[in-house]
Design a protein around this motif. Structure first.
Motif, mmCIF file in Angstrom:
data_model
loop_
_atom_site.group_PDB
_atom_site.id
_atom_site.type_symbol
_atom_site.label_atom_id
_atom_site.label_comp_id
_atom_site.label_asym_id
_atom_site.label_seq_id
_atom_site.Cartn_x
_atom_site.Cartn_y
_atom_site.Cartn_z
ATOM 1 N N LYS A 66 0.778 -1.672 0.089
ATOM 2 C CA LYS A 66 0.173 -0.835 0.024
ATOM 3 C C LYS A 66 0.764 1.267 0.477
ATOM 4 C CE LYS A 66 -1.463 1.379 4.945
ATOM 5 N NZ LYS A 66 -0.486 0.015 5.940
ATOM 6 N N SER A 205 3.082 3.076 12.763
ATOM 7 C CA SER A 205 3.616 3.576 10.968
ATOM 8 C C SER A 205 4.219 4.438 12.048
ATOM 9 C CB SER A 205 3.010 3.315 10.507
ATOM 10 O OG SER A 205 3.082 3.765 9.923
ATOM 11 N N ARG A 286 6.952 2.775 3.909
ATOM 12 C CA ARG A 286 7.560 4.062 3.786
ATOM 13 C C ARG A 286 8.907 4.510 4.297
ATOM 14 N NH1 ARG A 286 4.289 8.107 6.074
ATOM 15 N NH2 ARG A 286 3.266 5.951 7.516
ATOM 16 N N TYR A 387 2.602 6.246 -0.272
ATOM 17 C CA TYR A 387 1.211 7.575 -0.321
ATOM 18 C C TYR A 387 1.638 8.094 -0.622
ATOM 19 C CZ TYR A 387 1.502 3.833 3.670
ATOM 20 O OH TYR A 387 2.160 2.273 4.747
HETATM 21 C C1 LIG Z 1 0.769 -0.252 6.157
HETATM 22 C C2 LIG Z 1 0.917 -0.795 6.899
HETATM 23 C C3 LIG Z 1 1.894 -1.083 6.912
HETATM 24 C C4 LIG Z 1 2.697 0.116 6.501
HETATM 25 O O1 LIG Z 1 3.602 0.632 6.936
HETATM 26 P P1 LIG Z 1 4.455 2.063 6.663
HETATM 27 O O2 LIG Z 1 4.376 2.820 7.524
HETATM 28 O O3 LIG Z 1 4.254 2.484 5.220
HETATM 29 O O4 LIG Z 1 6.005 0.829 7.218
HETATM 30 C C5 LIG Z 1 2.808 -2.863 6.915
HETATM 31 N N1 LIG Z 1 1.756 -3.220 7.597
HETATM 32 C C6 LIG Z 1 0.398 -3.093 7.643
HETATM 33 C C7 LIG Z 1 -0.530 -3.916 8.496
HETATM 34 C C8 LIG Z 1 -0.449 -2.264 7.481
HETATM 35 O O5 LIG Z 1 -1.939 -1.444 7.673
#
Ligand SMILES: *Cc1c(COP(=O)(O)O)cnc(C)c1O
Length: 407
Positions: A66, A205, A286, A387
């Protein structure tokens, strides 16, 4: 004047222009036009290498799709990391089309529909179950299809990642199963004859607090051990979450990967019997891609209103919602910003950079110090690799998406 964030490492100046990897961005601006996102594969590759060097070798790295689902980014990660974390049937289909091995994919996220569960089970993807009811639906669907589902349980931990930008654990949450209820669900999964894949514990996060990350990993390992004991079953796999942040704003500093890796190695050395064979994974989005992207928009108009100078660009929040401060931030602060074609010039004036949308929310940089810029010049907003394009309302006001180029 208001401060802006630190420009990420890896960017440089060439022939007066912003450059990376020895190449000026001028070519991509002129060949395909603006607005455009440029992503550097070399920076992503370097980031993964830094992470591998700092972490104990037995820790697997998984990419959270994502953060940036661009097909070329997925293709790049397919050769760099050990697995992928997805959160929708759309991401499942994307990975399938790109030929990613489903055995390396896990699927978390609340509200998985029956057809998403069926597609994931048929493909052999691991489901990170978000509730006991979802577990029952998955077991029923697997029985109908006639295959063993690969099931893991996402835990809503009884702690949170301190200082994280988005809290995903601790207290009442739509994510995961409350820790106290997990052992019973594990026994249900084992009794039903599904393939037991272990735990997924994601506590938050965007943390830049090294001590808080170490503390959360410590808590995660203790919680995994406690749950395994209560369930009376060894843990094949444990996804430790991630939450590694990147500096976006003035005063932000990078996390200390060496310290995190050292603490993790020490913790892994002291694990109990039920975790002795466990394979551990960190899932990151990220941190792997965020700093490797830059968003470029051209200045269309320069105007003064009540003494303030505005640079109006052909981009905006419809591509870079997060930089406008409208994606999960409480107080709007400036992302790192520069004039891409005057990269060598010193700051001479205080300006506000806005997008072309007819809303006061569309502010890319607020009262920042920049070289004097005119219509035709190009603004660079950094930290655009995660993002950005996929997390912004591209159709708002009929604007449409920005170009994206992986270099
Ligand atoms: C969004 C998400 C991530 C990624 O988070 P980052 O801040 O981009 O590293 C990892 N695992 C889950 C379950 C998430 O919802």
């Amino acid at each position: 004047m208001k401060p802006s964030g630190p420009i990420p490492p890896g960017f440089e100046e060439k022939d007066g222009w912003l450059a990376f990897g020895g190449q000026s961005v001028q070519r991509w601006v002129e060949e395909g036009g603006t607005p455009v996102f440029l992503y550097s594969s070399a920076m992503i590759t370097r980031r993964v290498a830094e992470l591998r060097a700092a972490l104990p070798p037995e820790i697997a790295i998984s990419y959270a799709v994502k953060a940036n689902p661009h097909p070329d980014i997925i293709g790049l990660f397919n050769g760099l990391v050990d697995g992928f974390d997805i959160a929708s049937g759309g991401e499942l289909a994307l990975l399938g089309n790109l030929g990613v091995d489903p055995a390396r994919v896990s699927f978390a996220g609340p509200g998985k529909r029956d057809q998403e569960l069926a597609a994931a089970i048929s493909a052999g993807v691991t489901l990170n179950l978000e509730s006991a009811a979802e577990a029952e639906r998955a077991l029923a669907i697997a029985a109908q299809i006639g295959i063993k589902a690969r099931l893991a349980v996402r835990v809503n931990p009884d702690f949170e990642l301190r200082g994280s930008g988005m809290k995903m654990g601790g207290g009442a949450k739509p994510f995961g199963v409350d820790a106290a209820l997990v052992p019973a669900l594990i026994r249900r999964i084992l009794d039903a004859g599904a393939e037991w894949r272990g735990l997924h514990i994601f506590a938050g996060s965007q943390s830049l607090d090294t001590a808080a990350i170490i503390e959360a990993q410590n808590n995660t390992l203790n919680l995994a051990d406690r749950i395994a004991h209560e369930a009376g079953a060894p843990l094949p796999h444990c996804n430790l979450g991630g939450g590694f942040g990147i500096p976006y704003f003035a005063g932000d500093t990078p996390i200390d990967l060496a310290a995190i890796g050292g603490a993790l190695a020490a913790n892994l050395a002291g694990l109990g019997a039920l975790l002795a064979e466990t394979r551990f994974t960190l899932e990151l989005g990220r941190h792997l891609v965020g700093e490797a992207g830059v968003y470029l928009a051209r200045i269309v108009d320069r105007k003064t209103s009540h003494g303030q100078t505005f640079l109006v660009t052909d981009g905006g929040l419809h591509h870079q919602l997060a930089a406008s401060g409208n994606f999960g931030t409480v107080v709007r602060r400036n992302y790192p910003v520069a004039i891409a074609n005057r990269y060598a010039q010193p700051a001479e004036e205080t300006v506000t950079v806005v997008g072309c949308l007819c809303t006061p929310l569309d502010r890319l940089a607020d009262q920042v110090a920049l070289p004097r810029a005119e219509p035709g010049d190009v603004v660079a907003i950094f930290c655009a690799g995660a993002y950005g394009a996929s997390a912004s309302p591209a159709q708002f006001l009929g604007q449409g998406p920005a170009r994206e180029v992986v270099i």
